[in-house]
Design a protein around this motif. Structure first.
Motif, PDB file in Angstrom:
ATOM      1  N   PHE A  12      64.680  17.354 -32.043  1.00  0.00           N
ATOM      2  CA  PHE A  12      65.332  18.610 -32.411  1.00  0.00           C
ATOM      3  C   PHE A  12      64.775  19.027 -33.775  1.00  0.00           C
ATOM      4  O   PHE A  12      64.263  18.200 -34.517  1.00  0.00           O
ATOM      5  CB  PHE A  12      66.850  18.391 -32.530  1.00  0.00           C
ATOM      6  CG  PHE A  12      67.469  17.874 -31.264  1.00  0.00           C
ATOM      7  CD1 PHE A  12      68.046  18.731 -30.352  1.00  0.00           C
ATOM      8  CD2 PHE A  12      67.445  16.512 -30.971  1.00  0.00           C
ATOM      9  CE1 PHE A  12      68.599  18.256 -29.168  1.00  0.00           C
ATOM     10  CE2 PHE A  12      68.002  16.023 -29.788  1.00  0.00           C
ATOM     11  CZ  PHE A  12      68.576  16.899 -28.895  1.00  0.00           C
ATOM     12  N   GLY A  13      64.935  20.326 -34.117  1.00  0.00           N
ATOM     13  CA  GLY A  13      64.613  20.729 -35.491  1.00  0.00           C
ATOM     14  C   GLY A  13      63.199  21.228 -35.702  1.00  0.00           C
ATOM     15  O   GLY A  13      62.542  21.703 -34.785  1.00  0.00           O
ATOM     16  N   CYS A  14      62.724  21.089 -36.931  1.00  0.00           N
ATOM     17  CA  CYS A  14      61.520  21.788 -37.392  1.00  0.00           C
ATOM     18  C   CYS A  14      60.238  21.002 -37.114  1.00  0.00           C
ATOM     19  O   CYS A  14      60.265  19.894 -36.581  1.00  0.00           O
ATOM     20  CB  CYS A  14      61.649  22.074 -38.882  1.00  0.00           C
ATOM     21  SG  CYS A  14      61.722  20.578 -39.879  1.00  0.00           S
TER      22      CYS A  14
ATOM     23  N   ASN B  63      65.668  12.311 -32.320  1.00  0.00           N
ATOM     24  CA  ASN B  63      65.221  12.668 -33.669  1.00  0.00           C
ATOM     25  C   ASN B  63      65.884  13.995 -34.009  1.00  0.00           C
ATOM     26  O   ASN B  63      65.547  15.030 -33.444  1.00  0.00           O
ATOM     27  CB  ASN B  63      63.695  12.761 -33.722  1.00  0.00           C
ATOM     28  CG  ASN B  63      63.205  12.884 -35.151  1.00  0.00           C
ATOM     29  OD1 ASN B  63      63.990  12.759 -36.090  1.00  0.00           O
ATOM     30  ND2 ASN B  63      61.927  13.141 -35.321  1.00  0.00           N
ATOM     31  N   THR B  64      66.840  13.946 -34.903  1.00  0.00           N
ATOM     32  CA  THR B  64      67.852  14.993 -35.010  1.00  0.00           C
ATOM     33  C   THR B  64      67.685  15.921 -36.205  1.00  0.00           C
ATOM     34  O   THR B  64      66.985  15.610 -37.168  1.00  0.00           O
ATOM     35  CB  THR B  64      69.226  14.313 -35.136  1.00  0.00           C
ATOM     36  OG1 THR B  64      69.176  13.465 -36.297  1.00  0.00           O
ATOM     37  CG2 THR B  64      69.541  13.490 -33.909  1.00  0.00           C
ATOM     38  N   CYS B  65      68.398  17.063 -36.116  1.00  0.00           N
ATOM     39  CA  CYS B  65      68.358  18.103 -37.144  1.00  0.00           C
ATOM     40  C   CYS B  65      69.783  18.454 -37.540  1.00  0.00           C
ATOM     41  O   CYS B  65      70.669  18.497 -36.705  1.00  0.00           O
ATOM     42  CB  CYS B  65      67.665  19.328 -36.551  1.00  0.00           C
ATOM     43  SG  CYS B  65      67.751  20.794 -37.584  1.00  0.00           S
TER      44      CYS B  65
ATOM     45  N   GLY C 204      66.351  10.669 -38.015  1.00  0.00           N
ATOM     46  CA  GLY C 204      66.141  12.021 -38.534  1.00  0.00           C
ATOM     47  C   GLY C 204      67.277  12.508 -39.415  1.00  0.00           C
ATOM     48  O   GLY C 204      68.109  11.733 -39.899  1.00  0.00           O
ATOM     49  N   CYS C 205      67.320  13.828 -39.597  1.00  0.00           N
ATOM     50  CA  CYS C 205      68.178  14.428 -40.625  1.00  0.00           C
ATOM     51  C   CYS C 205      69.666  14.207 -40.391  1.00  0.00           C
ATOM     52  O   CYS C 205      70.438  14.026 -41.330  1.00  0.00           O
ATOM     53  CB  CYS C 205      67.865  15.910 -40.735  1.00  0.00           C
ATOM     54  SG  CYS C 205      66.242  16.176 -41.484  1.00  0.00           S
ATOM     55  N   MET C 206      70.082  14.221 -39.115  1.00  0.00           N
ATOM     56  CA  MET C 206      71.505  14.034 -38.842  1.00  0.00           C
ATOM     57  C   MET C 206      71.949  12.607 -39.137  1.00  0.00           C
ATOM     58  O   MET C 206      73.111  12.378 -39.492  1.00  0.00           O
ATOM     59  CB  MET C 206      71.723  14.335 -37.367  1.00  0.00           C
ATOM     60  CG  MET C 206      72.994  15.019 -37.051  1.00  0.00           C
ATOM     61  SD  MET C 206      72.947  15.333 -35.278  1.00  0.00           S
ATOM     62  CE  MET C 206      74.552  14.689 -34.860  1.00  0.00           C
TER      63      MET C 206
ATOM     64  N   HIS D  97      69.242  17.383 -49.030  1.00  0.00           N
ATOM     65  CA  HIS D  97      70.170  16.259 -48.896  1.00  0.00           C
ATOM     66  C   HIS D  97      69.695  15.270 -47.840  1.00  0.00           C
ATOM     67  O   HIS D  97      69.971  14.086 -47.927  1.00  0.00           O
ATOM     68  CB  HIS D  97      71.576  16.776 -48.548  1.00  0.00           C
ATOM     69  CG  HIS D  97      72.091  17.804 -49.518  1.00  0.00           C
ATOM     70  ND1 HIS D  97      72.812  17.474 -50.642  1.00  0.00           N
ATOM     71  CD2 HIS D  97      71.939  19.154 -49.558  1.00  0.00           C
ATOM     72  CE1 HIS D  97      73.114  18.589 -51.318  1.00  0.00           C
ATOM     73  NE2 HIS D  97      72.586  19.616 -50.678  1.00  0.00           N
ATOM     74  N   THR D  98      69.012  15.778 -46.809  1.00  0.00           N
ATOM     75  CA  THR D  98      68.586  14.864 -45.737  1.00  0.00           C
ATOM     76  C   THR D  98      67.198  14.291 -45.985  1.00  0.00           C
ATOM     77  O   THR D  98      66.926  13.149 -45.651  1.00  0.00           O
ATOM     78  CB  THR D  98      68.579  15.568 -44.368  1.00  0.00           C
ATOM     79  OG1 THR D  98      67.645  16.635 -44.401  1.00  0.00           O
ATOM     80  CG2 THR D  98      69.948  16.111 -44.016  1.00  0.00           C
ATOM     81  N   ARG D  99      66.331  15.101 -46.566  1.00  0.00           N
ATOM     82  CA  ARG D  99      64.939  14.666 -46.741  1.00  0.00           C
ATOM     83  C   ARG D  99      64.665  14.176 -48.154  1.00  0.00           C
ATOM     84  O   ARG D  99      63.572  13.687 -48.441  1.00  0.00           O
ATOM     85  CB  ARG D  99      63.967  15.808 -46.420  1.00  0.00           C
ATOM     86  CG  ARG D  99      64.025  16.270 -44.997  1.00  0.00           C
ATOM     87  CD  ARG D  99      62.794  15.838 -44.227  1.00  0.00           C
ATOM     88  NE  ARG D  99      62.994  16.011 -42.805  1.00  0.00           N
ATOM     89  CZ  ARG D  99      62.268  15.419 -41.881  1.00  0.00           C
ATOM     90  NH1 ARG D  99      61.279  14.629 -42.219  1.00  0.00           N
ATOM     91  NH2 ARG D  99      62.507  15.612 -40.614  1.00  0.00           N
ATOM     92  N   GLY D 100      65.609  14.389 -49.047  1.00  0.00           N
ATOM     93  CA  GLY D 100      65.449  13.898 -50.415  1.00  0.00           C
ATOM     94  C   GLY D 100      64.526  14.765 -51.260  1.00  0.00           C
ATOM     95  O   GLY D 100      64.103  15.852 -50.843  1.00  0.00           O
TER      96      GLY D 100
HETATM   97 FE1  F3S Z   1      63.930  20.054 -40.259  1.00  0.00          FE
HETATM   98 FE2  F3S Z   1      66.393  20.217 -39.399  1.00  0.00          FE
HETATM   99 FE3  F3S Z   1      65.728  18.293 -40.997  1.00  0.00          FE
HETATM  100  S1  F3S Z   1      65.121  21.884 -39.969  1.00  0.00           S
HETATM  101  S2  F3S Z   1      64.079  19.067 -42.234  1.00  0.00           S
HETATM  102  S3  F3S Z   1      64.941  18.632 -38.948  1.00  0.00           S
HETATM  103  S4  F3S Z   1      67.615  19.405 -41.049  1.00  0.00           S
END
Ligand code: F3S
Ligand code: SAH
Ligand code: SF4
Length: 472
Positions: free
Chosen positions: A9-11, A45-47, A80-82, A183-186
């Protein structure tokens, strides 16, 4: 061989991470499968960027709770981020989750999986606010830091070897009030030019013809050598461009408006193999909202930069992101956003309804006071405007020949596609690809064109797609 199922999920940052995880797991004798039925290991792999992204994962985890009752040996991993943002909730409410690993700890993943499988105990690796939940790793892992994964990867950043992602920066220092990413990626970590160049060359040798440099604020990349000499993004872009002459399209995302330099624009203008494309989100057209968002620029400053960019790099195509319904947004603020979009005329714009995220400045300091119905209305108005801009932009392409990097068979089954299907020659499919400006183009051709650059005469256009015929 054990089987793993991995859903992303995510970017693009997450897509790249998934590619690295894929390589990592293949290296420890796992093979990838397309569904979780029969998988020994299921990874998400989360967002966390919006609530919607998180609820999808929670609902998957709900389903897996039942599956795991029947197959208790299956390992479930949330990465991942979550994991970073919601680690505590995931751990408390989802006893069936075996591995929780933040994006900054992925180099430990193989060890965590091994530990969870051997000892039937949950293994956790987090960096931020829930770092104390991390469990000691008692098996050896070959990687000392997350960047080692980038360096070791064998495959490209995407499923297609001809398209590659190269991470140049991870994390973000900007702390936009609404955003969870810092906050998630530092904090920001910039890779050295040497590491980036080695990786770019390796990916080019493996067949990459399109390369995308990745960073949350990619143009903020910088490096200081031991002797105090500093290099910035414009120089890096030039260095990468010169180091990989077989790469026909060098791109970079996402650009942060405040850090954008004229030098970068000049490098783009001088280098035909750098795509004339910028993804440079404004987020809002209202100064009051921009200030509350902590974006660090006014609408006029943003528009000034866009003007300069269009002048220095003729033919530049722009993509953006906008948020509607941020805390305190009035009707006049919403209109200012539409006005900005009319002036910029994005070729493509991603539009989001504000979603409050725990731990961010906005969630702490401001009230989420725009009612959902109003967010919906403003989103719809913005969508209508952008669609009309897209359609006009795309119609303007009719009659022109564009260069398309063919990605694969088109997934589109629209009416136009059906009409063409009836007259399609034997052995041809509807193929889909993108221009250097990131426009989607569909046309008929043989599968052998995948991964190749094909000139296509544009004959028709919809809001999202150009339709044409390959010139042969
Ligand atoms: Fe990307 Fe979502 Fe993390 S947009 S940086 S996967 S919070
Ligand atoms: N680093 C990129 C954006 C990463 S997040 C940049 O700064 O441009 C991708 C997009 O999600 C953002 O540009 C923003 O438009 C949107 N977004 C981020 N947080 C959000 C939130 N809390 N609610 C709604 N949209 C959000
Ligand atoms: Fe989020 Fe702002 Fe950083 Fe982009 S620049 S990742 S929107 S904090």
């Amino acid at each position: 061989m054990l089987k793993f199922y991995l859903e992303t999920f995510g970017c693009q940052m997450n897509q790249l991470d998934s590619e690295l995880v894929d390589t990592l797991l293949r290296g420890i004798e796992y093979e990838r499968v397309d569904t979780w039925d029969g998988a020994d290991l299921v990874l998400f792999n989360t967002c966390s960027v919006r609530e919607h992204a998180e609820s999808k994962v929670y609902s998957r985890l709900g389903v897996l709770r039942q599956v795991k009752l029947k197959r208790p040996g299956m390992i479930i991993a949330v990465i991942g981020c979550m994991a970073e943002q919601e680690g505590k909730t995931i751990a408390e409410r989802n006893r069936h989750v075996d591995v929780i690993c933040g994006p900054g700890q992925l180099h430990l993943l193989a060890g965590l999986i091994q530990q969870a499988a051997q000892w039937k105990k949950r293994a956790v690796a987090l960096t931020g606010k829930f770092a104390s939940m991390s469990t000691p790793l008692e098996v050896a892992v070959p990687y000392g830091r997350v960047e080692d994964l980038d360096r070791e990867r064998t495959s490209s950043g995407q499923t297609n070897a001809f398209q590659a992602y190269v991470r140049i920066t991870r994390g973000c220092n900007k702390f936009c009030a609404y955003c969870v990413v810092p906050h998630t990626r530092g904090r920001e970590v910039h890779r050295s030019p040497e590491e980036i160049l080695v990786e770019a060359k390796r990916l080019a040798e493996a067949g990459a013809v399109e390369m995308t440099l990745l960073g949350q604020t990619v143009n903020h990349w910088q490096h200081e050598y031991g002797d105090g000499r500093r290099v910035g993004f414009a120089e890096l872009l030039k260095m990468v461009h010169d180091a990989v002459p077989s790469v026909r399209r060098l791109r970079f995302v996402t650009s942060y408006p405040r850090d954008f330099t004229v030098e970068t624009l000049q490098v783009m203008a001088e280098s035909p193999r750098i795509s004339r494309y910028l993804h440079i989100p404004a987020q809002s057209g209202s100064d009051a909202v921009l200030q509350r968002m902590n974006r660090g620029y006014t609408a006029e400053q943003y528009l000034g930069l866009i003007e300069r960019a269009k002048q220095i790099v003729p033919g530049l195509r722009l993509a953006g992101d906008m948020i509607v319904g941020f805390c305190g947004e009035t009707d006049a603020d919403a209109e200012a956003s539409l006005e900005l979009m009319r002036r910029v005329r994005y070729m493509n714009c991603y539009m989001f309804k504000y979603s409050p995220r725990a731990g961010t400045t906005a969630a702490r300091q401001y009230e989420d006071d725009v009612p959902e119905a109003v967010k919906q209305e403003r989103h719809a108005a913005m969508f209508t405007l952008q669609n009309s801009i897209c359609l006009e932009n795309n119609r303007g392409m009719i009659g022109r020949t564009v260069e398309v990097l063919v990605a694969g068979p088109s997934k589109m089954m629209g009416r136009a596609a059906d009409v063409k299907a009836r007259t399609r020659a034997v052995g041809e499919l509807q193929l889909s690809g993108r221009t250097a400006g990131d426009q989607v183009v569909v046309f008929d051709g043989p599968l052998g064109l995948v991964g190749r650059f094909v000139p296509v005469l544009v004959e028709d256009a919809t809001t999202l797609t150009l339709h044409g015929t390959a010139s042969r």
